[in-house]
Design a protein around this motif. Structure first.
Motif, PDB file in Angstrom:
ATOM      1  N   GLY A  14       0.820  -1.215   0.000  1.00  0.00           N
ATOM      2  CA  GLY A  14       0.000   0.000   0.000  1.00  0.00           C
ATOM      3  C   GLY A  14       0.850   1.258   0.000  1.00  0.00           C
ATOM      4  O   GLY A  14       0.564   2.214  -0.712  1.00  0.00           O
ATOM      5  N   ALA A  15       1.921   1.241   0.803  1.00  0.00           N
ATOM      6  CA  ALA A  15       2.818   2.401   0.863  1.00  0.00           C
ATOM      7  C   ALA A  15       3.517   2.620  -0.478  1.00  0.00           C
ATOM      8  O   ALA A  15       3.553   3.741  -0.997  1.00  0.00           O
ATOM      9  CB  ALA A  15       3.845   2.221   1.985  1.00  0.00           C
ATOM     10  N   ILE A  20       4.074   5.500  -5.780  1.00  0.00           N
ATOM     11  CA  ILE A  20       3.982   5.441  -7.243  1.00  0.00           C
ATOM     12  C   ILE A  20       2.835   6.320  -7.747  1.00  0.00           C
ATOM     13  O   ILE A  20       2.977   7.019  -8.755  1.00  0.00           O
ATOM     14  CB  ILE A  20       3.828   3.984  -7.727  1.00  0.00           C
ATOM     15  N   CYS A  21       1.702   6.311  -7.033  1.00  0.00           N
ATOM     16  CA  CYS A  21       0.568   7.152  -7.436  1.00  0.00           C
ATOM     17  C   CYS A  21       0.925   8.630  -7.396  1.00  0.00           C
ATOM     18  O   CYS A  21       0.541   9.396  -8.285  1.00  0.00           O
ATOM     19  CB  CYS A  21      -0.634   6.906  -6.518  1.00  0.00           C
ATOM     20  N   GLY A  47      -3.319  -2.661  -7.820  1.00  0.00           N
ATOM     21  CA  GLY A  47      -4.574  -2.560  -7.075  1.00  0.00           C
ATOM     22  C   GLY A  47      -5.449  -3.780  -7.258  1.00  0.00           C
ATOM     23  O   GLY A  47      -6.004  -4.320  -6.281  1.00  0.00           O
ATOM     24  N   PHE A  48      -5.567  -4.241  -8.490  1.00  0.00           N
ATOM     25  CA  PHE A  48      -6.371  -5.441  -8.745  1.00  0.00           C
ATOM     26  C   PHE A  48      -5.815  -6.646  -7.998  1.00  0.00           C
ATOM     27  O   PHE A  48      -6.558  -7.399  -7.358  1.00  0.00           O
ATOM     28  CB  PHE A  48      -6.428  -5.736 -10.250  1.00  0.00           C
ATOM     29  N   CYS A  49      -4.510  -6.828  -8.066  1.00  0.00           N
ATOM     30  CA  CYS A  49      -3.883  -7.992  -7.409  1.00  0.00           C
ATOM     31  C   CYS A  49      -4.047  -7.938  -5.898  1.00  0.00           C
ATOM     32  O   CYS A  49      -4.309  -8.963  -5.253  1.00  0.00           O
ATOM     33  CB  CYS A  49      -2.401  -8.077  -7.783  1.00  0.00           C
ATOM     34  N   GLY A  70      -1.050   1.621   4.944  1.00  0.00           N
ATOM     35  CA  GLY A  70       0.148   1.687   4.112  1.00  0.00           C
ATOM     36  C   GLY A  70       0.016   2.760   3.046  1.00  0.00           C
ATOM     37  O   GLY A  70       0.964   3.497   2.766  1.00  0.00           O
ATOM     38  N   GLY A  71      -1.164   2.859   2.458  1.00  0.00           N
ATOM     39  CA  GLY A  71      -1.404   3.901   1.461  1.00  0.00           C
ATOM     40  C   GLY A  71      -1.247   5.289   2.045  1.00  0.00           C
ATOM     41  O   GLY A  71      -0.641   6.175   1.437  1.00  0.00           O
TER      42      GLY A  71
END
Length: 87
Positions: A14-15, A20-21, A47-49, A70-71
């Motif tokens: 998530g981090a 990357i985002c 995200g899908f995985c 984490g995000g």
């Protein structure tokens, strides 16, 4: 894999995904079309995985929480450590 290890992995993913985002958004802002396109694909697949893994592992709210925290940490790291121009 142990539950703690799995949750830690979700937190790290998530981090990294949010770092990357953030970079993706910078690429869009700076009209770096090829890099933004590549990062868009990477973000979508990741995200899908992750969601597929959370659903199939039945980790429920714990998995979602670890991934979300984490995000948040990834966004903080990307914005705090990045080279930003202050207004």
């Amino acid at each position: 894999m142990s539950t703690i290890g799995y949750l830690l992995l979700l937190f790290i993913v998530g981090a990294l995904q949010d770092v990357i985002c953030t970079y993706y958004l910078r690429c869009v802002k700076e009209d770096k079309i090829k890099m933004a396109t590549l990062l868009s694909v990477v973000i979508t697949i990741t995200g899908f995985c992750v969601w597929d893994a959370i659903i199939h592992s039945m980790s429920g709210i714990q998995g979602i929480s670890a991934y979300s925290l984490g995000g948040g940490a990834g966004t903080y790291m990307a914005l705090k450590g990045g080279n930003r121009v202050k207004n």
